[in-house]
Enzyme design. Structure first.
Site, PDB file in Angstrom:
ATOM      1  N   HIS A 205      65.093  -2.212  -0.759  1.00 48.07           N
ATOM      2  CA  HIS A 205      65.043  -1.026  -1.840  1.00 48.07           C
ATOM      3  C   HIS A 205      66.291  -1.262  -2.481  1.00 48.07           C
ATOM      4  CE1 HIS A 205      67.801   1.007   0.900  1.00 48.07           C
ATOM      5  NE2 HIS A 205      68.152   1.651  -0.036  1.00 48.07           N
TER       6      HIS A 205
HETATM    7  C1  UD1 Z   1      69.051   6.349  -2.840  1.00 43.75           C
HETATM    8  C2  UD1 Z   1      70.455   6.140  -2.640  1.00 43.75           C
HETATM    9  C3  UD1 Z   1      70.606   4.830  -1.668  1.00 43.75           C
HETATM   10  C4  UD1 Z   1      69.845   4.887  -0.294  1.00 43.75           C
HETATM   11  C5  UD1 Z   1      68.192   5.502  -0.712  1.00 43.75           C
HETATM   12  C6  UD1 Z   1      67.538   5.449   0.541  1.00 43.75           C
HETATM   13  C7  UD1 Z   1      71.850   6.628  -4.337  1.00 43.75           C
HETATM   14  C8  UD1 Z   1      72.636   6.077  -5.544  1.00 43.75           C
HETATM   15  N1  UD1 Z   1      70.974   5.853  -3.902  1.00 43.75           N
HETATM   16  O1  UD1 Z   1      68.493   5.114  -3.403  1.00 43.75           O
HETATM   17  O2  UD1 Z   1      71.970   5.123  -1.234  1.00 43.75           O
HETATM   18  O3  UD1 Z   1      69.792   3.930   0.404  1.00 43.75           O
HETATM   19  O4  UD1 Z   1      68.148   6.425  -1.610  1.00 43.75           O
HETATM   20  O5  UD1 Z   1      66.011   5.491   0.286  1.00 43.75           O
HETATM   21  O6  UD1 Z   1      72.012   7.823  -4.160  1.00 43.75           O
HETATM   22  N2  UD1 Z   1      61.255   7.790  -6.028  1.00 43.75           N
HETATM   23  C9  UD1 Z   1      60.137   8.250  -5.818  1.00 43.75           C
HETATM   24  N3  UD1 Z   1      60.024   9.412  -4.589  1.00 43.75           N
HETATM   25  C10 UD1 Z   1      61.157   9.910  -4.067  1.00 43.75           C
HETATM   26  C11 UD1 Z   1      62.534   9.311  -4.490  1.00 43.75           C
HETATM   27  C12 UD1 Z   1      62.521   8.201  -5.269  1.00 43.75           C
HETATM   28  O7  UD1 Z   1      59.354   7.981  -5.995  1.00 43.75           O
HETATM   29  O8  UD1 Z   1      60.867  10.913  -3.124  1.00 43.75           O
HETATM   30  C13 UD1 Z   1      61.407   6.674  -6.872  1.00 43.75           C
HETATM   31  C14 UD1 Z   1      61.888   7.025  -8.143  1.00 43.75           C
HETATM   32  O9  UD1 Z   1      61.187   6.446  -9.294  1.00 43.75           O
HETATM   33  C15 UD1 Z   1      63.323   6.980  -8.352  1.00 43.75           C
HETATM   34  C16 UD1 Z   1      63.659   5.696  -7.723  1.00 43.75           C
HETATM   35  O10 UD1 Z   1      62.605   5.959  -6.560  1.00 43.75           O
HETATM   36  O11 UD1 Z   1      63.747   6.895  -9.676  1.00 43.75           O
HETATM   37  C17 UD1 Z   1      64.908   5.460  -6.876  1.00 43.75           C
HETATM   38  O12 UD1 Z   1      65.155   6.658  -6.243  1.00 43.75           O
HETATM   39  P1  UD1 Z   1      66.776   7.247  -6.066  1.00 43.75           P
HETATM   40  O13 UD1 Z   1      66.996   8.461  -5.183  1.00 43.75           O
HETATM   41  O14 UD1 Z   1      67.570   7.360  -7.395  1.00 43.75           O
HETATM   42  O15 UD1 Z   1      67.445   5.882  -5.501  1.00 43.75           O
HETATM   43  P2  UD1 Z   1      66.984   5.218  -4.114  1.00 43.75           P
HETATM   44  O16 UD1 Z   1      66.696   3.713  -4.579  1.00 43.75           O
HETATM   45  O17 UD1 Z   1      66.083   5.945  -3.375  1.00 43.75           O
END
Ligand code: UD1
Length: 362
Positions: A205
């Protein structure tokens, strides 16, 4: 003592759960769970609350996804209002996600004490958003609770006063031990028609791996090649799923009978898969630790790690897309687990944190 525990994203829930359970039994402490809403899908959040026996959050800030500045800013704005109203005695932040640094900034500026659990980890790679979050959080937090000696050394090298640093251990291991009976009693791998010790668990991820089309394409090809040696199960993170679809890579993966794609799994289900696998291929931080604790080979698709102890004392090996296939081949016939004891990875971290709060902060 009013203690806010900041929960935000999937890896945070395993870090606050043992502490919540330990604090709720103390007469002098009142823990509050504040969910920022950084992760919001049922299988990225609620499922973990259920498995970890956490109650509904006391407050949900509902910030959702966004750019780094948007997400960090939204948490700061929402949490500042809570802080002004509630005035907690202590804010505990965990890990290195955007909500960790945001809650720290909001609290520090109001003069509210902050403790960082999992302090001091450094990848020395500032292209990782998490590295920026770690550095900023540790610069501001009053108390730095570290998992390992390397973390203490990183902080001392940055000029942190020794009195702010306390080595408490690895809280993720507390969650695993707390739920070990349940993790051992289910057989999720059988539900996926996998045989014990005869499959690999894959998670990916990190933006550096999954955001660029060429990198993700290469990784998918490599997984296809590995799957000719070993069946793979791949719970797909929402960020990765989105990009696999956008880059037109999902269909080929889904058609491969040796690669099982699933939605993200709850903690107990996922750890049952890990416990019974032959090896893991990942870019997650937590999985490097969990596999090291269990003595399972782990191939981490990253050029560096903020958890070097998993390489020096555990079973983790840093790999690239070019050499992971050979690395996997080299352990294909090796069925013996190499469990090693790492100092303070003993399931007693929450207890040490509670004594620390009681003796030095209360
Ligand atoms: C975040 C953390 C990362 C951690 C990871 C675990 C930061 C900078 N990154 O990354 O350190 O290892 O979580 O999973 O804080 N999304 C969904 N549903 C959700 C959450 C996210 O669909 O419940 C999608 C959205 O499109 C979002 C993307 O995933 O834009 C990324 O989510 P985000 O929380 O920004 O970062 P992660 O890649 O999950």
């Amino acid at each position: 003592m009013k203690i806010h525990l900041i929960a935000a994203a999937r890896p945070n829930f395993m870090k606050i759960a043992p502490l919540y359970h330990a604090l709720k039994n103390e007469l002098w402490a009142k823990p509050f769970i504040i969910h920022t809403g950084q992760h919001y899908d049922i299988n990225m959040s609620d499922a973990f609350f259920d498995d970890l026996m956490l109650p509904e959050p006391d407050l949900h800030l509902g910030v959702g996804s966004g750019t780094h500045a948007q997400q960090t800013g939204k948490v700061m704005i929402a949490y500042e209002k809570v802080l002004i109203k509630e005035i907690p005695d202590l804010v505990v932040v965990v890990g290195d996600v955007n909500s960790t640094v945001a809650a720290t900034l909001a609290a520090a500026k109001l003069g509210i004490r902050v403790a960082h659990l999992e302090a001091g980890l450094r990848s020395f790679d500032r292209t990782m958003p998490e590295e920026i979050n770690r550095i900023a959080t540790d610069a501001l937090a009053d108390m730095l609770w570290t998992p390992s000696l390397d973390a203490d050394e990183n902080l001392l090298r940055e000029g942190v006063d020794r009195s702010r640093i306390v080595r408490v251990g690895n809280i993720m291991i507390d969650s695993f031990e707390m739920l070990r009976p349940k993790i051992e009693s289910v057989s999720v791998y059988k539900d996926f028609r996998l045989s014990q010790g005869q499959y690999g668990v894959v998670t990916l991820h990190r933006p550096a791996n999954v955001d660029s089309e060429s990198k993700l394409r290469k990784l998918c090809n490599t997984l296809q090649n590995i799957s000719m040696q070993l069946k793979l199960i791949f719970p797909v993170h929402p960020r990765t799923l989105k990009n696999l679809k956008v880059y037109g890579l999902i269909d080929t993966l889904a058609q491969n009978e040796n690669i099982l794609l699933t939605e993200p799994l709850s903690y107990i289900s996922f750890m049952n898969l890990v416990l019974n696998c032959h090896l893991a291929i990942t870019d997650s931080g937590g999985i490097q630790e969990e596999t090291s604790y269990l003595g399972i080979p782990c191939f981490t698709l990253r050029p560096n790690t903020e958890r070097p102890i998993t390489v020096s004392q555990g079973t983790n090996r840093l790999c690239s897309v070019n050499n992971v296939l050979d690395a996997v081949r080299a352990v294909m016939t090796n069925t013996k687990r190499q469990k090693k004891n790492i100092d303070f990875w003993d399931g007693k971290t929450a207890k040490r944190v509670v004594s620390e709060i009681q003796n030095h902060i209360q």
